[in-house]
Design a protein around this motif. Structure first.
Motif, PDB file in Angstrom:
ATOM      1  N   GLN A 160     -13.470 -14.548 -20.193  1.00 34.52           N
ATOM      2  CA  GLN A 160     -13.605 -14.428 -18.826  1.00 34.52           C
ATOM      3  C   GLN A 160     -13.164 -15.742 -18.065  1.00 34.52           C
ATOM      4  N   GLU A 161     -13.679 -16.750 -18.695  1.00 36.89           N
ATOM      5  CA  GLU A 161     -13.510 -18.182 -18.077  1.00 36.89           C
ATOM      6  C   GLU A 161     -13.076 -19.296 -19.139  1.00 36.89           C
ATOM      7  N   GLY A 162     -12.074 -20.268 -18.803  1.00 34.44           N
ATOM      8  CA  GLY A 162     -11.770 -21.390 -19.618  1.00 34.44           C
ATOM      9  C   GLY A 162     -10.822 -21.064 -20.530  1.00 34.44           C
ATOM     10  N   THR A 163     -10.321 -22.380 -21.079  1.00 36.80           N
ATOM     11  CA  THR A 163      -9.299 -22.098 -21.910  1.00 36.80           C
ATOM     12  C   THR A 163      -9.615 -21.169 -23.153  1.00 36.80           C
ATOM     13  N   PRO A 164      -9.004 -20.367 -23.791  1.00 33.49           N
ATOM     14  CA  PRO A 164      -9.176 -19.335 -24.848  1.00 33.49           C
ATOM     15  C   PRO A 164      -9.883 -20.092 -26.043  1.00 33.49           C
ATOM     16  N   ARG A 165     -11.049 -19.794 -26.484  1.00 34.53           N
ATOM     17  CA  ARG A 165     -11.311 -20.407 -27.714  1.00 34.53           C
ATOM     18  C   ARG A 165     -10.983 -19.641 -28.975  1.00 34.53           C
ATOM     19  N   LEU A 166      -9.534 -19.768 -29.359  1.00 28.97           N
ATOM     20  CA  LEU A 166      -8.989 -19.225 -30.312  1.00 28.97           C
ATOM     21  C   LEU A 166      -9.638 -19.432 -31.803  1.00 28.97           C
ATOM     22  N   GLU A 167     -10.075 -20.570 -31.730  1.00 26.49           N
ATOM     23  CA  GLU A 167     -10.744 -20.770 -33.052  1.00 26.49           C
ATOM     24  C   GLU A 167     -12.060 -19.671 -33.542  1.00 26.49           C
TER      25      GLU A 167
ATOM     26  N   ARG B 154     -15.969 -17.431 -24.083  1.00 29.03           N
ATOM     27  CA  ARG B 154     -15.302 -17.250 -25.460  1.00 29.03           C
ATOM     28  C   ARG B 154     -14.816 -15.909 -25.596  1.00 29.03           C
ATOM     29  N   PRO B 155     -14.139 -15.589 -26.543  1.00 30.94           N
ATOM     30  CA  PRO B 155     -13.654 -14.354 -26.622  1.00 30.94           C
ATOM     31  C   PRO B 155     -14.779 -13.273 -27.272  1.00 30.94           C
ATOM     32  N   VAL B 156     -15.232 -12.306 -26.416  1.00 34.79           N
ATOM     33  CA  VAL B 156     -16.075 -11.225 -26.961  1.00 34.79           C
ATOM     34  C   VAL B 156     -15.657  -9.886 -27.090  1.00 34.79           C
ATOM     35  N   VAL B 157     -15.933  -9.208 -27.936  1.00 37.45           N
ATOM     36  CA  VAL B 157     -15.473  -7.833 -28.095  1.00 37.45           C
ATOM     37  C   VAL B 157     -15.841  -6.990 -26.886  1.00 37.45           C
ATOM     38  N   PHE B 158     -14.891  -6.305 -26.415  1.00 39.24           N
ATOM     39  CA  PHE B 158     -15.190  -5.591 -25.331  1.00 39.24           C
ATOM     40  C   PHE B 158     -15.149  -4.121 -25.517  1.00 39.24           C
TER      41      PHE B 158
ATOM     42  N   SER C 128     -23.133 -15.093 -44.410  1.00 37.85           N
ATOM     43  CA  SER C 128     -22.595 -15.668 -43.349  1.00 37.85           C
ATOM     44  C   SER C 128     -20.879 -15.963 -43.290  1.00 37.85           C
ATOM     45  N   PHE C 129     -20.401 -15.720 -42.094  1.00 34.14           N
ATOM     46  CA  PHE C 129     -18.902 -16.091 -42.101  1.00 34.14           C
ATOM     47  C   PHE C 129     -18.573 -16.480 -40.609  1.00 34.14           C
ATOM     48  N   GLY C 130     -18.350 -18.017 -40.744  1.00 34.66           N
ATOM     49  CA  GLY C 130     -18.231 -18.530 -39.519  1.00 34.66           C
ATOM     50  C   GLY C 130     -19.710 -18.502 -38.672  1.00 34.66           C
ATOM     51  N   GLN C 131     -19.633 -17.991 -37.369  1.00 34.93           N
ATOM     52  CA  GLN C 131     -20.783 -17.964 -36.552  1.00 34.93           C
ATOM     53  C   GLN C 131     -21.453 -16.360 -37.035  1.00 34.93           C
ATOM     54  N   ASN C 132     -20.863 -15.748 -37.482  1.00 30.98           N
ATOM     55  CA  ASN C 132     -21.247 -14.363 -37.803  1.00 30.98           C
ATOM     56  C   ASN C 132     -21.870 -14.072 -39.241  1.00 30.98           C
ATOM     57  N   SER C 133     -22.653 -12.754 -39.226  1.00 27.82           N
ATOM     58  CA  SER C 133     -23.224 -12.232 -40.385  1.00 27.82           C
ATOM     59  C   SER C 133     -22.826 -10.937 -40.850  1.00 27.82           C
ATOM     60  N   ARG C 134     -23.041 -10.684 -42.113  1.00 28.72           N
ATOM     61  CA  ARG C 134     -23.205  -9.301 -42.810  1.00 28.72           C
ATOM     62  C   ARG C 134     -24.452  -9.279 -43.356  1.00 28.72           C
ATOM     63  N   VAL C 135     -25.088  -7.874 -43.245  1.00 30.12           N
ATOM     64  CA  VAL C 135     -26.340  -7.496 -43.986  1.00 30.12           C
ATOM     65  C   VAL C 135     -25.926  -6.257 -44.513  1.00 30.12           C
ATOM     66  N   VAL C 136     -26.091  -6.199 -45.629  1.00 27.81           N
ATOM     67  CA  VAL C 136     -25.909  -4.898 -46.508  1.00 27.81           C
ATOM     68  C   VAL C 136     -27.376  -4.264 -46.517  1.00 27.81           C
ATOM     69  N   TYR C 137     -27.426  -2.829 -46.217  1.00 31.82           N
ATOM     70  CA  TYR C 137     -28.661  -2.072 -46.391  1.00 31.82           C
ATOM     71  C   TYR C 137     -28.431  -0.953 -47.401  1.00 31.82           C
TER      72      TYR C 137
ATOM     73  N   LEU D  10     -11.739 -16.987 -33.369  1.00 30.13           N
ATOM     74  CA  LEU D  10     -11.113 -15.609 -33.836  1.00 30.13           C
ATOM     75  C   LEU D  10     -10.677 -15.876 -35.498  1.00 30.13           C
ATOM     76  N   ASP D  11     -10.877 -17.357 -35.665  1.00 22.42           N
ATOM     77  CA  ASP D  11     -10.401 -17.554 -37.396  1.00 22.42           C
ATOM     78  C   ASP D  11     -11.130 -16.458 -38.237  1.00 22.42           C
ATOM     79  N   THR D  12     -12.104 -15.973 -38.037  1.00 24.12           N
ATOM     80  CA  THR D  12     -12.983 -15.335 -38.962  1.00 24.12           C
ATOM     81  C   THR D  12     -12.789 -13.923 -38.513  1.00 24.12           C
ATOM     82  N   ALA D  13     -12.228 -13.492 -37.723  1.00 27.47           N
ATOM     83  CA  ALA D  13     -11.987 -12.001 -37.396  1.00 27.47           C
ATOM     84  C   ALA D  13     -11.499 -11.147 -38.341  1.00 27.47           C
ATOM     85  N   LEU D  14     -12.153 -10.195 -38.626  1.00 25.76           N
ATOM     86  CA  LEU D  14     -11.908  -9.287 -39.787  1.00 25.76           C
ATOM     87  C   LEU D  14     -10.942  -8.112 -39.296  1.00 25.76           C
ATOM     88  N   ASN D  15     -10.317  -7.512 -40.357  1.00 25.16           N
ATOM     89  CA  ASN D  15      -9.401  -6.114 -39.872  1.00 25.16           C
ATOM     90  C   ASN D  15     -10.640  -5.056 -40.153  1.00 25.16           C
ATOM     91  N   PHE D  16     -11.007  -4.652 -39.003  1.00 23.50           N
ATOM     92  CA  PHE D  16     -12.160  -3.475 -39.298  1.00 23.50           C
ATOM     93  C   PHE D  16     -11.265  -1.926 -39.326  1.00 23.50           C
TER      94      PHE D  16
END
Length: 377
Positions: free
Chosen positions: A167-174, A57-61, A235-244, A176-182
């Motif tokens: 690294q492997e397989g067909t890019p799982r572009l879905e 899957r696409p992972v942040v490098f 939660s957003f997609g498979q991701n989370s945000r925690v505010v401290y 990235l649907d929840t990718a934010l503009n950081f």
């Protein structure tokens, strides 16, 4: 930063929820407990499944700011694969397996900026787009097809100031649907670091995702500044945000909602599933890649990026670095030590599982997402 089409509370909604929690002695709660088998922190076959997930899957490098110019590159191992990520002459980000096509030697080490990559073993040379440029004594390789002998290229894409590699397989572009503009393109990288811990990567991830431990673990470091077990968790997609929230967020009660800013009054931690955290602080944002090396060993690569000017006032590098130092001095070392300690006990008969309760909502979500990826009912 912007949230694109992802729904997350805006800054005033977050601030108001924090005030409600303070006033009522509450915090955001989950709806279920989770029991994670201790074997999942030590088992080799489980580890291999996790590495496969990180490759498929696409992972942040790294952040885009870490490779800003043509020829800028970073080479390091990710999910067990030596990678070379570079910005080519057209400023496109490319990712390759860091292996010469002659006899497999790495063609780059560390990071920097180059016009070409030359294998230190026999001198085979590659362009920034990975194509094979030159072969000493080329006549000795009559069967060599140079046009197909470039570095092995992998899928790479930029989203919101982050570089993702699959690294492997067909890019799982879905995913990235929840990718934010950081980040904005103008934001510079000001510092980077890496750490090595004898702990499973999930244990280190878990330390980032709940505020239930603030008063106990960080009594002398973060707790004098931060609220204990008062968090906003989403939660957003498979991701989370925690505010401290910091204790000084109380000052915002007297500020008009139109004039309130959350930066400087809370740390916002974004967990980008599976193994990346983005922490937004007062004057900088850090990107940390939590890289598994074995079931019981993890290396974390952190990149620190300065915030843009606010209301026309530029933030100096010195101010941003003081922000970085505050984080490093206010509990990060204690979190890592806790993960190392737990790693020692998960190999014993003390517990069959680790328990996560309602206060640990984001950790429960993390394990639910892993279970879903592995197809476990």
């Amino acid at each position: 930063m912007s949230h694109n089409n992802v729904y997350l509370l805006n800054k005033n909604e977050v601030i108001d929820r924090v005030f409600a929690h303070i006033d009522n002695g509450t915090t955001d709660l989950g709806t279920s407990q989770w029991h994670e088998p201790v074997d999942n922190y030590t088992n080799e076959s489980r580890y291999e499944k996790e590495i496969a997930l990180l490759r498929q899957r696409p992972v942040v490098f790294c952040p885009s700011a870490a490779i800003p110019d043509a020829g800028s590159f970073i080479s390091r191992t990710a999910a067990g694969t030596p990678l070379l990520v570079v910005r080519d002459n057209d400023l496109k980000v490319r990712a390759f397996i860091n292996a010469c096509r002659h006899r497999g030697m790495k063609v780059a080490s560390g990071q920097g900026c180059k016009r070409t990559f030359s294998c230190p073993y026999h001198g085979w040379t590659y362009n920034l787009d990975g194509s094979l440029r030159g072969v000493p004594g080329e006549e000795a390789f009559p069967d060599l097809e140079k046009e197909t002998a470039g570095l092995k290229e992998l899928f790479a894409i930029e989203r919101g100031g982050l570089v993702y590699v699959q690294q492997e397989g067909t890019p799982r572009l879905e995913t990235l649907d929840t990718a934010l503009n950081f980040f904005e393109p103008s934001q510079p990288l000001i510092h980077q670091s890496d750490t090595l811990d004898e702990a499973n990567w999930k244990l280190l991830t878990e330390t980032l995702l709940e505020g239930y431990h603030i008063k106990s673990l960080h009594r002398e470091s973060f707790y004098p500044f931060g609220l204990d077990n008062v968090n906003v968790v989403e939660s957003f997609g498979q991701n989370s945000r925690v505010v401290y929230p910091f204790k000084r967020i109380e000052k915002l009660r007297a500020v008009s909602p139109d004039d309130r800013e959350i930066e400087g009054f809370a740390t916002l931690v974004y967990h980008l599933f599976p193994n990346v955290s983005v922490s937004v602080l007062s004057k900088h944002t850090s990107v940390t890649v939590i890289e598994p090396l074995s079931p019981s060993r993890t290396q974390m690569f952190s990149y620190y990026i300065k915030h843009s000017a606010k209301n026309g006032v530029e933030i100096s590098v010195e101010e941003a670095m003081r922000d970085v130092d505050f984080v490093n001095q206010s509990g990060q070392e204690e979190d890592r030590a806790a993960a190392r300690d737990i790693q020692e006990t998960v190999t014993t008969s003390a517990n069959s599982h680790l328990t996560f309760g309602y206060y640990e909502k984001a950790i429960v979500s993390f394990h639910q997402q892993l279970q879903s990826e592995f197809g476990v009912a």
